[in-house]
Design an enzyme around this catalytic site. Structure first.
Site, PDB file in Angstrom:
ATOM      1  N   ASP A 148      41.194  35.330  35.554  1.00 11.63           N
ATOM      2  CA  ASP A 148      41.909  34.405  36.443  1.00 11.63           C
ATOM      3  C   ASP A 148      42.756  33.497  35.555  1.00 11.63           C
ATOM      4  O   ASP A 148      42.220  32.730  34.751  1.00 11.63           O
ATOM      5  CB  ASP A 148      40.867  33.597  37.238  1.00 11.63           C
ATOM      6  N   ASP A 204      48.468  36.387  39.273  1.00  8.63           N
ATOM      7  CA  ASP A 204      47.731  35.655  38.238  1.00  8.63           C
ATOM      8  C   ASP A 204      46.268  36.085  38.120  1.00  8.63           C
ATOM      9  O   ASP A 204      45.448  35.337  37.613  1.00  8.63           O
ATOM     10  CB  ASP A 204      47.828  34.138  38.480  1.00  8.63           C
ATOM     11  N   GLU A 205      45.970  37.282  38.580  1.00 11.47           N
ATOM     12  CA  GLU A 205      44.590  37.776  38.486  1.00 11.47           C
ATOM     13  C   GLU A 205      44.575  39.261  38.134  1.00 11.47           C
ATOM     14  O   GLU A 205      45.350  40.037  38.699  1.00 11.47           O
ATOM     15  CB  GLU A 205      43.863  37.596  39.825  1.00 11.47           C
TER      16      GLU A 205
END
Lengths: 83, 435
Positions: B44, B139-140
């Protein structure tokens, strides 16, 4: 932080490093030649078929964004960010 | 051009052709003296957009920063630094509200190509650890390291080496979670932010879940959490023990999934790049620069959205026959309606003709804050049905090719040219795809 959109064509002095990467070292803006202290970040983008190389460069307390159009090898000063 | 594509379209194999299946669960692995069904590392990126901006503008480090959709437009907070969060600022809230809550915040306009480039750098690093990397959002990432982690030692060593690369080489803070499946790895990644690394071993799952609020699980929001609470399942432990019959009676087929979630079970294999599922819908929304009462401007903006959705449909080789239109009034009241067509569409004006009548007639009187359109019930690699469609299809394909070659917006419908300031383009939100 002040952001100013510029979009001007500029003269840029750049060097190719041993790794093959391009690194802007100075650019002419507002009648002055500004020496790049540091390239803080670089990234790529596309405009249609054309690859655009972007560089965030630090000069004093200001970060300028330079963009190189790889089809015409022309540079543009896109915007400035003042701390 | 999709109509004549006979091979891979944008890296996506054709339907019916050979395509690699999802990575299977396999035999699992041994680690820490326990049997792991899989070893999943979930990454993350902490306040991702903010930290990419801080790499370019070093003075932003440690400051309250808001990354917003657009400087010109009224928009939402795309990302905020941890320094702003103590004032109650959250991603997704209107930027005016965020600025009210945190008056000292430095506002930076979002620059999606910059973030896309950054996540590609992270994905490239992830591939040093396993070929099975699922990009779950901009974003992961989730990595299936079941068969590769031993090269670094334990699952924690493997995750730590990856985290070090991302933090030190790329200068981007991140939190990681390691667990026997993706859902629990994501939960673990959220336990310590920023820059945390949490390992949940198989034997730790049950005691960990016993007291964990059910709403901490991805996919269980406040509303569903409230329904579960009324059934007596506030925690994951309680959810896992609820009789399946009660869950099914209340939630239907989702009951099975909910019970599994409460027990920390997630059988979904990770989807590497080449495994991406077919899209279920393609849509765009736009938050207008200001509440708009001009019916003509609303119509034009909606047509522009439809053109954009249609171009994305064609770009991915789809057409669809269910259109959905949504509008949000200035008081945030939202109306949305869908309609199933008897035929498939992939052209902007066709989408517009089907979707525009679904919106209320009083848009101009009440004012509009947000507009959206999407197309679902998709068919992949559809072909035009008759001679007229073939001609129009060739014309559209030519336009698409010109826009691809010279950049989006090189050729637009004349009706769209006036009255669309550049700011509108900057506020459009679309699902991100690694492309």
């Amino acid at each position: 932080m002040d952001v100013v959109d510029l979009g001007d064509s500029v003269r840029v002095g750049a060097i190719f490093e041993e790794s093959g990467r391009l690194k802007p070292v100075w650019f002419a803006y507002d009648g002055r030649r500004l020496a790049v202290e540091r390239v803080t970040y670089s990234w790529r983008d596309r405009d249609g078929d054309v690859k655009i190389l972007h560089y965030a460069v630090k000069v004093g307390g200001t970060v300028y964004e330079l963009a190189l159009d790889t089809s015409t090898l022309s540079w543009r000063l896109e915007r400035s960010y003042v701390e | 051009m999709w109509a004549s594509t006979t091979g891979l379209a944008h890296g996506r194999p054709l339907l019916g052709g050979e395509r690699p299946g999802p990575v299977g669960l396999g035999p699992g692995a041994e680690a820490y003296g326990e049997r792991w069904e899989r070893v999943v590392i979930f990454l993350d990126m902490n306040a991702f957009f903010v930290n990419v901006e801080a790499r370019a503008k070093p003075w932003l480090r440690g400051k309250p920063v808001l990354v917003v959709g657009s400087r010109k437009a009224r928009s939402v907070v795309a990302a905020c630094s941890y320094e702003t969060r103590k004032f109650g600022v959250k991603s997704g809230m209107p930027s005016e509200e965020a600025r009210r809550l945190c008056r000292d915040a430095i506002v930076v306009p979002a620059d999606i190509p910059k973030y896309t480039h950054a996540i590609r750098e992270v994905v490239a690093r992830a591939h040093n650890y396993t070929p099975v990397v699922e990009i779950t959002s901009i974003d992961e990432l989730a990595l299936d390291a079941t068969t590769t982690f031993r090269r670094w030692g334990t699952p924690r060593d493997c995750a730590a080496a990856f985290a070090r690369e991302v933090r030190e080489d790329l200068g981007l803070p991140c939190s990681l979670g390691v667990a026997p499946n993706k859902m629990m790895a994501k939960v673990a990644a959220g336990l310590e932010k920023p820059n945390g690394l949490t390992v949940l071993r198989p034997s730790q799952l049950e005691p960990f879940l016993e007291e964990l609020p059910a709403t901490e699980l991805p996919g269980i929001g406040d509303k569903l959490g409230e329904h579960l609470r009324r059934l007596g399942a506030s925690t994951c432990g309680q959810l896992g023990r609820l009789p399946l019959s009660r869950l099914k009676a209340r939630f239907g087929i989702v009951g099975d999934v909910l019970q599994d979630m409460g027990r920390g079970i997630d059988r979904r294999p990770l989807m590497a790049h080449y495994d991406y599922e077919e899209a279920k819908s393609v849509g765009n929304t736009i938050t207008l620069n200001r509440d708009t009462y001009d019916a003509a401007e609303l119509r034009r903006t909606f047509l522009w959205l439809c053109e954009r959705v249609a171009r994305r449909l064609r770009g991915e080789g789809y057409c669809g026959r269910c259109v959905y239109a949504v509008a949000r009034y200035p008081d945030f009241y939202t109306v949305g309606r869908s309609h199933r067509l008897s035929h498939y569409v992939d052209e902007g004006m066709d989408v517009f003709r089907a979707a525009w009548p679904l919106l209320p007639k009083d848009l101009g009187e009440r004012g509009v804050r947000m507009l959206g359109v999407s197309v679902s019930m998709l068919l992949y690699h559809c072909k035009p049905g008759n001679l007229f469609e073939i001609r129009r299809d060739r014309f559209t394909a030519t336009l698409d090719e010109l826009n691809r070659r010279y950049g989006r917006g090189a050729l637009e419908r004349a009706e769209l040219l006036p009255g669309l300031p550049g700011g509108l383009y900057e506020t459009v939100k679309a699902g991100w795809h690694p492309g």
